[in-house]
Enzyme design. Structure first.
Site, PDB file in Angstrom:
ATOM      1  N   THR A 109       8.869  -0.006  -1.390  1.00 59.13           N
ATOM      2  CA  THR A 109       9.882   0.923  -1.883  1.00 59.13           C
ATOM      3  C   THR A 109      10.573   0.453  -3.163  1.00 59.13           C
ATOM      4  O   THR A 109      10.913   1.260  -4.026  1.00 59.13           O
ATOM      5  CB  THR A 109      10.911   1.152  -0.764  1.00 59.13           C
ATOM      6  OG1 THR A 109      10.203   1.595   0.407  1.00 59.13           O
ATOM      7  CG2 THR A 109      11.936   2.201  -1.154  1.00 59.13           C
ATOM      8  N   SER A 124       0.813  -1.213   0.000  1.00 61.68           N
ATOM      9  CA  SER A 124       0.000   0.000   0.000  1.00 61.68           C
ATOM     10  C   SER A 124       0.853   1.273   0.000  1.00 61.68           C
ATOM     11  O   SER A 124       1.847   1.372   0.715  1.00 61.68           O
ATOM     12  CB  SER A 124      -0.893  -0.004   1.243  1.00 61.68           C
ATOM     13  OG  SER A 124      -1.594   1.214   1.321  1.00 61.68           O
ATOM     14  N   CYS A 171      -0.155   4.175  10.650  1.00 58.51           N
ATOM     15  CA  CYS A 171       0.487   5.152   9.795  1.00 58.51           C
ATOM     16  C   CYS A 171       1.091   6.262  10.629  1.00 58.51           C
ATOM     17  O   CYS A 171       0.394   6.950  11.368  1.00 58.51           O
ATOM     18  CB  CYS A 171      -0.526   5.731   8.830  1.00 58.51           C
ATOM     19  SG  CYS A 171       0.108   7.171   7.997  1.00 58.51           S
ATOM     20  N   ILE A 231       5.889  -5.349   8.051  1.00 60.45           N
ATOM     21  CA  ILE A 231       5.778  -4.203   8.913  1.00 60.45           C
ATOM     22  C   ILE A 231       5.405  -2.957   8.117  1.00 60.45           C
ATOM     23  O   ILE A 231       5.742  -2.851   6.940  1.00 60.45           O
ATOM     24  CB  ILE A 231       7.093  -3.922   9.662  1.00 60.45           C
ATOM     25  CG1 ILE A 231       8.236  -3.627   8.706  1.00 60.45           C
ATOM     26  CG2 ILE A 231       7.452  -5.092  10.550  1.00 60.45           C
ATOM     27  CD1 ILE A 231       9.541  -3.170   9.361  1.00 60.45           C
TER      28      ILE A 231
HETATM   29  C1  LIG Z   1       5.578   6.449  -0.105  1.00 63.33           C
HETATM   30  C2  LIG Z   1       4.964   5.409   0.797  1.00 63.33           C
HETATM   31  C3  LIG Z   1       3.617   5.476   1.110  1.00 63.33           C
HETATM   32  C4  LIG Z   1       3.021   4.533   1.938  1.00 63.33           C
HETATM   33  N1  LIG Z   1       1.674   4.606   2.213  1.00 63.33           N
HETATM   34  C5  LIG Z   1       1.085   3.621   2.943  1.00 63.33           C
HETATM   35  C6  LIG Z   1      -0.316   3.620   3.144  1.00 63.33           C
HETATM   36  O1  LIG Z   1      -1.025   4.473   2.651  1.00 63.33           O
HETATM   37  N2  LIG Z   1      -0.859   2.633   3.916  1.00 63.33           N
HETATM   38  C7  LIG Z   1      -0.076   1.641   4.468  1.00 63.33           C
HETATM   39  O2  LIG Z   1      -0.610   0.763   5.151  1.00 63.33           O
HETATM   40  N3  LIG Z   1       1.246   1.608   4.277  1.00 63.33           N
HETATM   41  C8  LIG Z   1       1.858   2.571   3.523  1.00 63.33           C
HETATM   42  N4  LIG Z   1       3.220   2.528   3.310  1.00 63.33           N
HETATM   43  C9  LIG Z   1       4.012   1.451   3.919  1.00 63.33           C
HETATM   44  C10 LIG Z   1       4.258   0.300   2.923  1.00 63.33           C
HETATM   45  O3  LIG Z   1       3.053  -0.269   2.513  1.00 63.33           O
HETATM   46  C11 LIG Z   1       5.157  -0.755   3.566  1.00 63.33           C
HETATM   47  O4  LIG Z   1       4.556  -1.209   4.752  1.00 63.33           O
HETATM   48  C12 LIG Z   1       6.531  -0.210   3.925  1.00 63.33           C
HETATM   49  O5  LIG Z   1       6.957   0.692   2.949  1.00 63.33           O
HETATM   50  C13 LIG Z   1       7.596  -1.301   4.102  1.00 63.33           C
HETATM   51  O6  LIG Z   1       7.818  -2.006   2.918  1.00 63.33           O
HETATM   52  P1  LIG Z   1       9.020  -1.647   1.891  1.00 63.33           P
HETATM   53  O7  LIG Z   1      10.276  -1.589   2.702  1.00 63.33           O
HETATM   54  O8  LIG Z   1       9.006  -2.729   0.870  1.00 63.33           O
HETATM   55  O9  LIG Z   1       8.702  -0.315   1.313  1.00 63.33           O
HETATM   56  C14 LIG Z   1       3.805   3.484   2.478  1.00 63.33           C
HETATM   57  C15 LIG Z   1       5.165   3.408   2.164  1.00 63.33           C
HETATM   58  C16 LIG Z   1       5.753   4.346   1.328  1.00 63.33           C
HETATM   59  C17 LIG Z   1       7.207   4.238   1.014  1.00 63.33           C
END
Ligand SMILES: Cc1cc2nc3c(=O)[nH]c(=O)nc-3n(C[C@H](O)[C@H](O)[C@H](O)COP(=O)(O)O)c2cc1C
Ligand SMILES: Cc1cc2nc3c(=O)[nH]c(=O)nc-3n(C[C@H](O)[C@H](O)[C@H](O)COP(=O)(O)OP(=O)(O)OC[C@H]3O[C@@H](n4cnc5c(N)ncnc54)[C@H](O)[C@@H]3O)c2cc1C
Ligand SMILES: Cc1cc2nc3c(=O)[nH]c(=O)nc-3n(C[C@H](O)[C@H](O)[C@H](O)COP(=O)(O)OP(=O)(O)OC[C@H]3O[C@@H](n4cnc5c(N)ncnc54)[C@H](O)[C@@H]3O)c2cc1C
Ligand SMILES: Cc1cc2nc3c(=O)[nH]c(=O)nc-3n(C[C@H](O)[C@H](O)[C@H](O)COP(=O)(O)O)c2cc1C
Ligand code: FES
Ligand code: FES
Lengths: 313, 316, 313, 316
Positions: free
Chosen positions: A274, A30, A138, A199
């Site tokens: 990411t 997300s 969040c 996470i």
């Molecule tokens: C730009 C951005 C926006 C995000 N927005 C949300 C969101 O709206 N809702 C949510 O549950 N997580 C959100 N996340 C968290 C991601 O879904 C994920 O949990 C987190 O980035 C860890 O995973 P990654 O290391 O692969 O990015 C966001 C992350 C990023 C980088």
């Protein structure tokens, strides 16, 4: 078609989470994949197990002031602050587009009050989606959802109440910013969650030493990307070894090998966040990487590795 | 209300939402073009780019050359028939400055000009931090992983007879491409730099326009003062333009927008903001824009980088 | 000597923490610099503000099984498990060596029980050291010190009791593995800590996907290095803005610029850990980097920047 | 009790604690030598290494060449008068495989041999992961940031008349240096490899010893089976040695140690363990050793990598 292709085709990549069948265990995380639309020309959405859409709120939200992103060693901080068009516009404008593809659609929701969460869950229960993911974690919004995810009582209450309104499979997404993730996960399970994802981002800060101000207009933001992977793997392991419901692991995944770490630790599926920014095809690359690993070790199904970590000693 | 192109109702301008708009320029949609010439075959180096098959607008292309133009300012020529053929003035590319994790995010850099015959395009960048620093260490034959062309280009219309182009610092680069593509108009260019040493590409700008005016902060070249001073003077002296295009630091753009409004000239500005995805998905690259009587955050990577100046709320 | 040198010499790099004068604000972090001895041939120990020695226990400890280290994106996981010769051998064999240098000596201690902590504090109170750092947060030891650092009541009790036996300045080192670092820091301050240092390592896990086992023999370990910097800066800011005692910041510092982030966030001094492994001269490089920054912006003293972060909005 | 050198009370062996021991070899302390020839002046390339002034045993040195010896096995020659002059057989260097954070920790690699005249030394490494992968991408003229020489060398004594050297896989490399430096002894070498393709440097070993015996797991070259089989056979056939030196995988070392004990031959083994600092400060590179009747963790980087085999507890 050569032998290797044949073998690969025999590998069952399907997983089932809370009754949803995913064609492969890789879901776009997300907030990092918009509403799928934006990535559609870079990657075949039909090849992705599922898409968790940008976090939705009851009403449209503008989000935080820019800058909303900062790069840190092997990671990024973001403080988007849940900019989104609101749950109704999502249903009208985005679901029809997403439904053109053969991929699971997960609605990620966040609210300022438990009532908002419940209302959204109710609205979305009659929408054409596969599951609801509760963002109780969040860190970019001042009032609101942070509080719910930090305590056993908070997570229990919100899960229980939303559960009552939610006719779809309910995934509760946990924040890593807690002392003991196990008790939080257990509370979510006991209160009716069908699955857990984790996470979310870790609260962090980056400072522009020349301006002597935080880089993000919002001062703090959520850390994601490769840097957080060891923390995410640890928490995935801790949670998967204590709950019976399926766990979706994420945090720093950018390759099949990364995903395998989470799956060995007990995750039935993974989310990729990411990494999409760096490589728009990341989700498909991760899925293919998982398949290659299974192939290499002659596994027939992803289930052959889920939770198969052996501890030392 | 104001004098924006959108207000005047040019269908070509008002309509493009997201990437499906039809632009007059090159007679095709700028962002949704079929991947054709690009397929990695670059006539320039007469070989296919390495590593990766380009998908969508993503490709891995060879660096043809890297030249230092001024201290910390580099020009990089990159072989990509696809980008050379499809890029429009004002668009940018999103470059991965290295493999691995030394930098994670891609860096947005404007397209300076294209060489369609040779299947190559140029960028000019200033070394600001790690990402641009690593780009500056590339050598001919190395490859760069690029997504592009991206973003909304400048609005170009054959009916424009007299145009003004205002650039400040590293904001001047997308403007050269614009000048080159606007063959028929009379082009007045105002460029501002910190000092003489920072002036780059002035010959190219000279050739690409009808009159070039330079200002430097310290007066070491051209007029001493801000570039907006030059524009203001010219407007006060009765010069008129069909449109003003501007790119540069925020305060400069704000002033240009103000002058354009005052003199009732339509004006486009190209903005910068820190980016995540570069393609409209992550929503980090917000900029405040007017939405009727209210405001909302638009996104530099997909709604911009080029905006009509009267749509922008410059207060952040 | 040219003008620049002159200017640099006018910059006052001294800081005072709980009564200890440090010639510069850079301290080698516990567990990463041995007892100073090992680094003495790579770096002039006289140029370092202080050295926090390898965590000491009452009795000699052998530590955990190897492998004890794993590399992760921009970080490392370690599970040394407090291998050390015991507090008495430290006093006999290591202090005399360390005292040959003009640098502050901080004894980092960990115990299995509060009584052990108290006994060590008492023994060390009559040793030739400058301060005691309470490691209430080591995640590598199964029973023991983890528990103390995770709760307000735990940190209060241990700080209060050790305080009673400790005649030296008492630094309490916090673990980042908590929901709210502010309440923990406040509890330490209220219970008599003279200073706070943070962060210790973040609990993490790395999996060898080919062996399908954790890389570390201990399964989990503590994450440190550049990856954790944004989390460490955030926590340093949170703590410094809520306590009155001095804060020592650490976590991912490898350059003067990194250190400046922590100092703007409110840290009076910084500790450098993992970076020593990569660059044995890291502590001196960080100190010189701080000086360069002060010079560039015409500051006369490190105090001109400590806590000088301006928040956005 | 056993037959270790330490037990026999050779003063040269028993005494060295940490790095202050006096070794007979080269007539100087191996680790505390003054930084002399090193000062960065490398006669080999006839220029000073770039970037950094070497401090202690840390320096930045140019790569002279990189050759692929076998799939994934590379030989790198590095110009460093300092290391060439000061290294002893069995010691290692701790190399940073890149700048930046793509890999953080240094990688320990044994010294294969030194060329004192030219002020250079060689390493051979197998690409295992990111770090060695990046080393394999270096080119002549690039530089590498190195701490070294580090660790306890093999115990060499002029009185040794007949020695056996046992190596397995990538464990063979420090043994070549050892053979070269032991001019006078009669040298029997046993090397084990996975298969024919993995055999490297056999000519060099051939030249450096009196008799070379090779085993491969699959029998594609030399004897089929384990290298310890060759050693066992030779010992069972009545061969005697003054000392056995071994380096290779754990199970191999354990078997060699067992055979040495059985035949009452002193034996040294070189161990591997994941490292942090490489200089004895972080205590991560633990290995179980006997301490009187008890045991303790010693550290591979400073107490080793070379140990007397009867001091090691192989159960982990
Ligand atoms: C730009 C951005 C926006 C995000 N927005 C949300 C969101 O709206 N809702 C949510 O549950 N997580 C959100 N996340 C968290 C991601 O879904 C994920 O949990 C987190 O980035 C860890 O995973 P990654 O290391 O692969 O990015 C966001 C992350 C990023 C980088
Ligand atoms: C549409 C667009 C076009 C641009 N065109 C050019 C150009 O033609 N030539 C040129 O020299 N520069 C241009 N820039 C600015 C350029 O993107 C930044 O200078 C560059 O990203 C800095 O990266 P860094 O790693 O060197 O700096 P760092 O400060 O280390 O970067 C850290 C992070 O901040 C981001 N960032 C820092 N400064 C900026 C900035 N000004 N704008 C956007 N992101 C930033 C980086 O992308 C990165 O994610 C453009 C920016 C945008 C948005
Ligand atoms: C004293 C000593 C001498 C060595 N000499 C040689 C040599 O001459 N030639 C050669 O090819 N290899 C040698 N090795 C092994 C070599 O250090 C590893 O293969 C190398 O570190 C792997 O790094 P990587 O980044 O490619 O692998 P990765 O698996 O990506 O490394 C991850 C981390 O684990 C560590 N690591 C992984 N495997 C080993 C290992 N076997 N030993 C120690 N650390 C490890 C790495 O250093 C790094 O910190 C030696 C090891 C030691 C301890
Ligand atoms: C190998 C290793 C051993 C450590 N041992 C200790 C210890 O004994 N006591 C302690 O308080 N912290 C210990 N730490 C934590 C560090 O002091 C420091 O808090 C942490 O590494 C974060 O800083 P860094 O990112 O600069 O390494 C250790 C860290 C490492 C990497
Ligand atoms: S950078 Fe992601 S939306 Fe613009
Ligand atoms: S690697 Fe640090 S003590 Fe051996």
């Amino acid at each position: 078609m050569n032998l290797t292709d044949n073998m690969a085709d025999n590998i069952n990549m399907q997983v089932e989470i809370a009754g949803i069948k995913l064609k492969n265990p890789v879901i776009a995380a997300s907030g990092t994949f918009g509403f799928g639309r934006e990535y559609a020309e870079y990657v075949d959405l039909n090849k992705i197990g599922g898409i968790s859409v940008k976090g939705l709120t009851l009403q449209k939200r503008r989000g935080n002031k820019p800058p909303r992103i900062a790069e840190t060693p092997a990671g990024i901080l973001n403080s988007v602050g849940l900019q989104n068009p609101g749950v109704k516009e999502f249903i009208e404008k985005e679901i029809p587009f997403l439904r053109k593809f053969d991929t699971a659609v997960i609605a990620n929701i966040a609210g300022n009050t438990i009532e908002e969460y419940c209302e959204m869950a109710e609205i979305l229960s009659s929408a054409n989606i596969d599951a609801i993911e509760l963002n109780v974690s969040c860190p970019n919004v001042k009032a609101g959802c942070v509080a719910f995810g930090n305590t056993v009582s908070g997570i229990s209450e919100i899960t229980r109440k939303v559960r009552a309104f939610c006719k779809k499979p309910l995934i509760v997404k946990l924040t890593p910013n807690v002392t003991d993730i196990k008790e939080i996960a257990k509370a979510a399970e006991d209160s009716g969650a069908d699955a857990i994802s984790l996470i979310n981002t870790i609260l962090g800060m980056a400072i522009d030493i020349h301006k002597r101000r935080p880089v993000l207009a919002n001062n703090m933001g959520g850390l994601s990307g490769p840097a957080v992977k060891p923390v995410a793997v640890r928490m995935t392991y801790e949670v998967a070894s204590i709950v019976k419901i399926p766990v979706i692991g994420m945090g720093g995944i950018s390759s099949g090998d990364d995903a395998i770490e989470f799956m060995l630790a007990g995750a039935c599926a993974v989310m990729v966040g990411t990494a999409n920014f760096v490589n728009p095809e990341a989700c498909v690359d991760v899925a293919e990487g998982i398949k290659k690993y299974l192939e290499k070790y002659n596994y027939k199904s992803v289930y052959d590795i889920i939770g198969k970590l052996e501890l030392n000693e | 209300m104001t004098n924006s192109g959108a207000q005047k109702g040019t269908p070509l301008d008002a309509q493009p939402v997201g990437r499906k708009g039809v632009y007059p320029y090159l007679k095709r949609t700028p962002l949704d073009v079929q991947f054709t010439g690009g397929k990695g075959v670059s006539p320039y180096l007469n070989r296919t780019p390495l590593d990766v098959q380009p998908v969508g607008r993503k490709g891995v292309y060879p660096v043809v050359r890297l030249d230092a133009l001024a201290p910390d300012i580099y020009l990089m020529r990159i072989a990509s028939g696809y980008i050379a053929e499809n890029a429009l003035p004002g668009q940018f590319v999103n470059i991965r400055s290295c493999e691995g994790i030394n930098t994670l995010l891609r860096r947005p850099i404007s397209i300076l000009r294209v060489d369609r015959d040779k299947g190559a395009f140029d960028i000019v960048f200033q070394v600001r931090g790690k990402g641009t620093g690593m780009l500056a260490m590339k050598k001919a034959g190395d490859t760069v992983d690029i997504i592009g062309p991206l973003g909304k280009p400048f609005f170009i219309n054959e009916s424009f007879r007299k145009i003004a182009v205002v650039g400040g610092g590293i904001g001047i680069f997308p403007l050269l491409f614009l000048l080159k593509e606007m063959q028929s108009a009379e082009k007045t260019v105002f460029l501002g730099f910190r000092n003489k040493e920072c002036i780059v590409l002035s010959d190219d700008f000279e050739k690409a326009c009808d009159s070039l005016h330079i200002a430097t902060d310290d007066g070491s070249a051209g007029r001493k003062g801000l570039v907006t001073g030059l524009l203001e003077e010219s407007l006060d002296n009765g010069q008129t333009f069909d449109i003003i295009y501007a790119c540069g630091p925020g305060p400069m753009l704000k002033k240009v927008a103000y002058l354009a409004k005052k003199h009732n000239i339509r004006c486009q500005v190209s903005l910068e903001q820190r980016m995540g995805c570069g393609i409209g998905a992550c929503l980090v690259c917000a900029c405040k824009t007017k939405q009727g009587d209210d405001w909302d955050y638009s996104h530099v990577c997909k709604d911009g980088p080029v905006f009509w100046s009267d749509q922008i709320i410059f207060d952040e």
